[in-house]
Design an enzyme around this catalytic site. Sequence first.
Site, short mmCIF file in Angstrom:
data_model
loop_
_atom_site.label_atom_id
_atom_site.label_comp_id
_atom_site.label_asym_id
_atom_site.label_seq_id
_atom_site.Cartn_x
_atom_site.Cartn_y
_atom_site.Cartn_z
N HIS A 210 0.80 -1.24 0.00
CA HIS A 210 0.00 0.00 0.00
C HIS A 210 0.83 1.28 0.00
O HIS A 210 0.28 2.37 -0.08
CB HIS A 210 -0.94 0.03 1.21
CG HIS A 210 -0.23 0.33 2.50
ND1 HIS A 210 0.52 -0.60 3.17
CD2 HIS A 210 -0.14 1.47 3.24
CE1 HIS A 210 1.03 -0.06 4.26
NE2 HIS A 210 0.66 1.20 4.32
C1 UD1 Z 1 -2.03 5.61 6.00
C2 UD1 Z 1 -0.72 6.09 6.63
C3 UD1 Z 1 0.34 5.02 6.48
C4 UD1 Z 1 -0.15 3.68 7.00
C5 UD1 Z 1 -1.46 3.33 6.35
C6 UD1 Z 1 -2.01 2.03 6.89
C7 UD1 Z 1 -0.23 8.51 6.49
C8 UD1 Z 1 0.56 9.54 5.78
N1 UD1 Z 1 -0.21 7.29 5.94
O1 UD1 Z 1 -1.80 5.46 4.61
O2 UD1 Z 1 1.48 5.39 7.20
O3 UD1 Z 1 0.81 2.69 6.72
O4 UD1 Z 1 -2.40 4.39 6.60
O5 UD1 Z 1 -3.19 1.66 6.27
O6 UD1 Z 1 -0.85 8.81 7.49
N2 UD1 Z 1 -9.26 5.06 2.00
C9 UD1 Z 1 -10.48 4.43 2.00
N3 UD1 Z 1 -11.03 4.09 3.20
C10 UD1 Z 1 -10.44 4.35 4.38
C11 UD1 Z 1 -9.20 5.00 4.37
C12 UD1 Z 1 -8.62 5.35 3.17
O7 UD1 Z 1 -11.05 4.17 0.95
O8 UD1 Z 1 -11.01 4.00 5.44
C13 UD1 Z 1 -8.62 5.40 0.71
C14 UD1 Z 1 -8.89 6.80 0.24
O9 UD1 Z 1 -9.04 6.76 -1.13
C15 UD1 Z 1 -7.63 7.54 0.60
C16 UD1 Z 1 -6.58 6.45 0.44
O10 UD1 Z 1 -7.22 5.25 0.83
O11 UD1 Z 1 -7.42 8.63 -0.22
C17 UD1 Z 1 -5.37 6.68 1.30
O12 UD1 Z 1 -5.71 6.87 2.68
P1 UD1 Z 1 -4.76 7.75 3.66
O13 UD1 Z 1 -5.27 7.70 5.05
O14 UD1 Z 1 -4.54 9.07 3.04
O15 UD1 Z 1 -3.37 7.01 3.57
P2 UD1 Z 1 -3.00 5.46 3.57
O16 UD1 Z 1 -2.45 5.11 2.27
O17 UD1 Z 1 -4.16 4.64 4.11
#
Ligand code: UD1
Length: 375
Positions: A210
């Site tokens: 991821h």
């Molecule tokens: C975040 C953390 C990362 C961690 C990871 C674990 C930061 C910078 N990154 O990354 O360190 O390893 O979580 O999972 O804080 N999304 C959904 N549903 C959710 C959450 C996210 O669909 O419940 C999708 C959205 O499209 C979002 C993307 O995932 O834009 C990324 O989510 P985000 O929280 O920005 O970062 P992660 O890649 O999950």
Amino acid sequence: MGSSIHIVNVVGARPNFMKIAPLMKQYAKYSSEIEPVLLHTGQHYDDSMSRVFFSDLGIRQPDIDLGVGSGSHAEQTGKVMVGFEKALLKIRPELVVVVGDVNSTMACTIVAAKLNIPVAHVEAGLRSFDRTMPEEINRIVTDRLADLLFTTSEDANTNLTNEGIGEERIFFVGNTMIDSLLSLRHKFEAPGVRARLGLAEAPFVFVTIHRPSNVDERSTLAGICGALGRIQEHIQLFWPIHPRTKKMLTEYGLMSVLEKMTNLVVAEPISYLDSMALIASATMVLTDSGGIQEETTVLGIPCLTLRRNTERPVTVTEGTNELVGNDPDLIMERTMDVLRTGGKRGKTPKLWDGRAAERIVNVILERIPGINPVM
Ligand code: UD1
């Protein structure tokens, strides 16, 4: 002994939940001294990325949910800061506890520091020395501002002292995520999980990917999918796909490539107990997660990490982890080698013994004014 203190405990994203759970359980032993508040920023919000973990880990659902959701780094950090400031002004706690290195960790630390509320950082001092990782920025800022720095390994203490942080603020206590693993290990039941998720009764490799550095560029993600395609000709693969990765696979038209792989089972994100049960019974793991490098080390399962660096070097020097980067040929070559040789054995790092939360709460009880005015 003063009256009870309020401690606001921050969680935001999936890897935070297993790090905070043992603290919540430990506070319960001091109910006349500590009143904990569990605050979720809402950075992760899907049930499968959030809600399911609280019941798996045996802790209550959050007392407060800021509901910030997704966004760019600035948007997400800014929204957490605005929501968290309002919450802190209402609660006025004696301490804020943050864990890990996600955007919520850093955002809440900045807010608490500006309100002159002491901050404790659990999992302090980890450094990949790679500032292209958003987490590295979060770690540096959080550690600079936090008052109590709880570390999981001695290399983290060295990193902090090298940055000029006074030793009186640093406490090597062990790993609360491993507290969760050890206390729940008796609940890891692989056979039922395998059947439910459609895995055949055969050896398999557990896959998680991821990181932006692996999934955000088409050529990198396509290369990793290519390597997985070759590996599944030799052994079954199980891949619960993170929402960020799913979004990118769809955008880049790579889902159809996965559909052609007959020995690959994909799934939505799975719960804590399901993923631990499967990792514990996997032949090996391919991952770019931070936490899974540590969990495989404790479970004794060989782990190839699809990154060039790690902020958790003890998993390589002492554990079962090996860094392979994201070159498809190297991923394939190292995987085949692990399948042939059984991979690294390793040992459990110092103080990863299930008692980190106990040590942390003891320090808090000693150091926070209102309980015992030594700080
Ligand atoms: C975040 C953390 C990362 C961690 C990871 C674990 C930061 C910078 N990154 O990354 O360190 O390893 O979580 O999972 O804080 N999304 C959904 N549903 C959710 C959450 C996210 O669909 O419940 C999708 C959205 O499209 C979002 C993307 O995932 O834009 C990324 O989510 P985000 O929280 O920005 O970062 P992660 O890649 O999950």
